[in-house]
Motif scaffolding. Sequence first.
Motif, PDB file in Angstrom:
ATOM      1  N   ILE A  81       0.832  -1.206   0.000  1.00 21.82           N
ATOM      2  CA  ILE A  81       0.000   0.000   0.000  1.00 21.82           C
ATOM      3  C   ILE A  81       0.865   1.255   0.000  1.00 21.82           C
ATOM      4  O   ILE A  81       0.630   2.194  -0.787  1.00 21.82           O
ATOM      5  CB  ILE A  81      -0.945  -0.005   1.220  1.00 21.82           C
ATOM      6  CG1 ILE A  81      -1.992  -1.118   1.086  1.00 21.82           C
ATOM      7  CG2 ILE A  81      -1.625   1.352   1.374  1.00 21.82           C
ATOM      8  CD1 ILE A  81      -2.819  -1.334   2.331  1.00 21.82           C
TER       9      ILE A  81
ATOM     10  N   SER B 152      -3.536   2.891  -7.657  1.00 24.29           N
ATOM     11  CA  SER B 152      -4.268   3.364  -6.478  1.00 24.29           C
ATOM     12  C   SER B 152      -5.368   2.381  -6.096  1.00 24.29           C
ATOM     13  O   SER B 152      -5.609   2.123  -4.907  1.00 24.29           O
ATOM     14  CB  SER B 152      -4.873   4.741  -6.751  1.00 24.29           C
ATOM     15  OG  SER B 152      -3.868   5.694  -7.032  1.00 24.29           O
ATOM     16  N   LEU B 153      -6.033   1.824  -7.099  1.00 25.41           N
ATOM     17  CA  LEU B 153      -7.056   0.811  -6.833  1.00 25.41           C
ATOM     18  C   LEU B 153      -6.452  -0.416  -6.163  1.00 25.41           C
ATOM     19  O   LEU B 153      -7.037  -0.985  -5.230  1.00 25.41           O
ATOM     20  CB  LEU B 153      -7.743   0.404  -8.145  1.00 25.41           C
ATOM     21  CG  LEU B 153      -8.761  -0.740  -8.060  1.00 25.41           C
ATOM     22  CD1 LEU B 153      -9.930  -0.363  -7.151  1.00 25.41           C
ATOM     23  CD2 LEU B 153      -9.260  -1.117  -9.449  1.00 25.41           C
TER      24      LEU B 153
ATOM     25  N   PHE C 169      -5.919   0.326  -2.497  1.00 28.52           N
ATOM     26  CA  PHE C 169      -7.195   0.363  -1.786  1.00 28.52           C
ATOM     27  C   PHE C 169      -7.729  -1.046  -1.514  1.00 28.52           C
ATOM     28  O   PHE C 169      -8.292  -1.318  -0.445  1.00 28.52           O
ATOM     29  CB  PHE C 169      -8.219   1.161  -2.602  1.00 28.52           C
ATOM     30  CG  PHE C 169      -9.578   1.231  -1.986  1.00 28.52           C
ATOM     31  CD1 PHE C 169      -9.854   2.111  -0.949  1.00 28.52           C
ATOM     32  CD2 PHE C 169     -10.605   0.408  -2.436  1.00 28.52           C
ATOM     33  CE1 PHE C 169     -11.110   2.173  -0.367  1.00 28.52           C
ATOM     34  CE2 PHE C 169     -11.871   0.459  -1.868  1.00 28.52           C
ATOM     35  CZ  PHE C 169     -12.123   1.345  -0.828  1.00 28.52           C
ATOM     36  N   THR C 170      -7.538  -1.956  -2.461  1.00 29.53           N
ATOM     37  CA  THR C 170      -8.056  -3.327  -2.338  1.00 29.53           C
ATOM     38  C   THR C 170      -7.458  -4.062  -1.144  1.00 29.53           C
ATOM     39  O   THR C 170      -8.115  -4.906  -0.524  1.00 29.53           O
ATOM     40  CB  THR C 170      -7.763  -4.117  -3.629  1.00 29.53           C
ATOM     41  OG1 THR C 170      -8.363  -3.439  -4.736  1.00 29.53           O
ATOM     42  CG2 THR C 170      -8.306  -5.534  -3.551  1.00 29.53           C
TER      43      THR C 170
ATOM     44  N   LEU D 224      -6.694  -2.936   1.742  1.00 22.56           N
ATOM     45  CA  LEU D 224      -7.190  -2.510   3.059  1.00 22.56           C
ATOM     46  C   LEU D 224      -8.102  -3.611   3.609  1.00 22.56           C
ATOM     47  O   LEU D 224      -8.995  -4.101   2.926  1.00 22.56           O
ATOM     48  CB  LEU D 224      -7.967  -1.199   2.940  1.00 22.56           C
ATOM     49  CG  LEU D 224      -7.167   0.024   2.476  1.00 22.56           C
ATOM     50  CD1 LEU D 224      -8.091   1.225   2.281  1.00 22.56           C
ATOM     51  CD2 LEU D 224      -6.064   0.349   3.471  1.00 22.56           C
TER      52      LEU D 224
END
Length: 471
Positions: free
Chosen positions: A298, A420-421, A424-425, A427
């Motif tokens: 991340i 960025s996706l 986020f995934t 998390l």
Amino acid sequence: MTTAGRDGRLPLGLALAFAATSLPLQALAIAVAVHLPAYFAASIGVELAVVGAAFGLARMIDVPIEPALGLAMDRTRTRWGRYRFWTLLGAPFLMAGLFLLLQADRSIGTAGLVGFLLIMYLGSSMLLLSHSAWASTLARSYDDRARLFGVMVAVGVTGAVSVLLFPIVMDRMGYSEPEAVRAMIWYLIALTPIAVLLVVWRTPETVMRDAPGVRFRLRDYGELVFDRNMSRVIVADLALGMGPGWMAALYLFYSRDFMGLTSSQANILLLIYIVSGIVGAPSLAWLATRIGKHRAVIAAALVYSLLLVTLPFLPKGNLLAMAPTMFFTGFMATSFNVLTRAMTADVADEMRLRQGKERGGVLYALTTLTNKIAAGVGISLTFWVLGQTGYDPKAGAANTPEAVQSLMLVFLAGPIVFVSLGAFTLLGYGLTPERAAEVRRQLDAREALAGSAGALEGLTGEEMTAPGPAR
């Protein structure tokens, strides 16, 4: 047989020898992502739409093959081992596909190019899948897996660097770019058998046999795909692969027409981007042992995206000004593949504890599959989007300022959005260092109990050790 050193880690010599397969695989990845599409479109003269469709279609056709290969690997038991056998099998397919691509000309058409690419992709799939799954059985602890996959990527970077030297050196020697690409392909054909033979000769393999009566059921496959942790790894791996893959497909066009670089300068910058992985892979693997693998991914993804935003503001034609940004962008990108593969090994442990059967081949098939989808869709989608802007990729084409500006926007938008996706995934990813250690403890306890009854896997079963030097 043990492969661990006195401190419980894999010996560095063993890790380096095992990582040899990464040499041709990473070199091939750079060639396919950066040079081959541009070679067919700009140098051979194949239509842009045909090139994009061929690379995308070949990847999509290859999609159902990947899980079948993983399942076959998990069921394979030969006197040479499980993953060793598939490593040996993959090399000739890869070499044959590369040789056929050398024969292609502008009359090849979509069907011919797809056929040649499929043979090449089949060979690379066998090598990549067997290499990753084999790695998960060599390194057994949470931290050691991060280290081993870091070594594999660092060694692979040297392969990528070597292939990138061809256009740089041959340009200085007066050769054309198409001649450099053809030399690059011959180099890959020669490097593949050398690397594979080193791995199968120097690396031991332990094959865990399943407990009697444990079979692969369709619902087990669904459990692998929709597992809370594995599903996050799959989606993140797809998004993190799409970003750099998108950027790689347009890099030569962007560097030439927007940044005003020569072919040699563009390849020097690409070399800096790739070389940074030698430092980035072990550094981010070390970071993962401190904050956890998913948190390290991340962090790297967010920094990578921020660095990309600065690219259009760098002075055009200035190699030195661009070098630091390219170095740190490559540094961060290294973590994507390293850590998602190490995370997959941890999930494989959890699945073996839960299902009583080795699922490493199938799990790595899923992550390898995401790379293929990302590469295929990335090239196809990127070239299609770029084609809609009116940009002409042919060398010497007179593109309008609007078309060049569109090239820049397309070049940056995809990587930033997808990376960025991917961050986020991850998390909410639940296989933390503490949980992974507990899974490993339970597996070790179960294997110790089974060993006292004359078995290694599950509560019954046996271990077969393939030929290889003892460590």
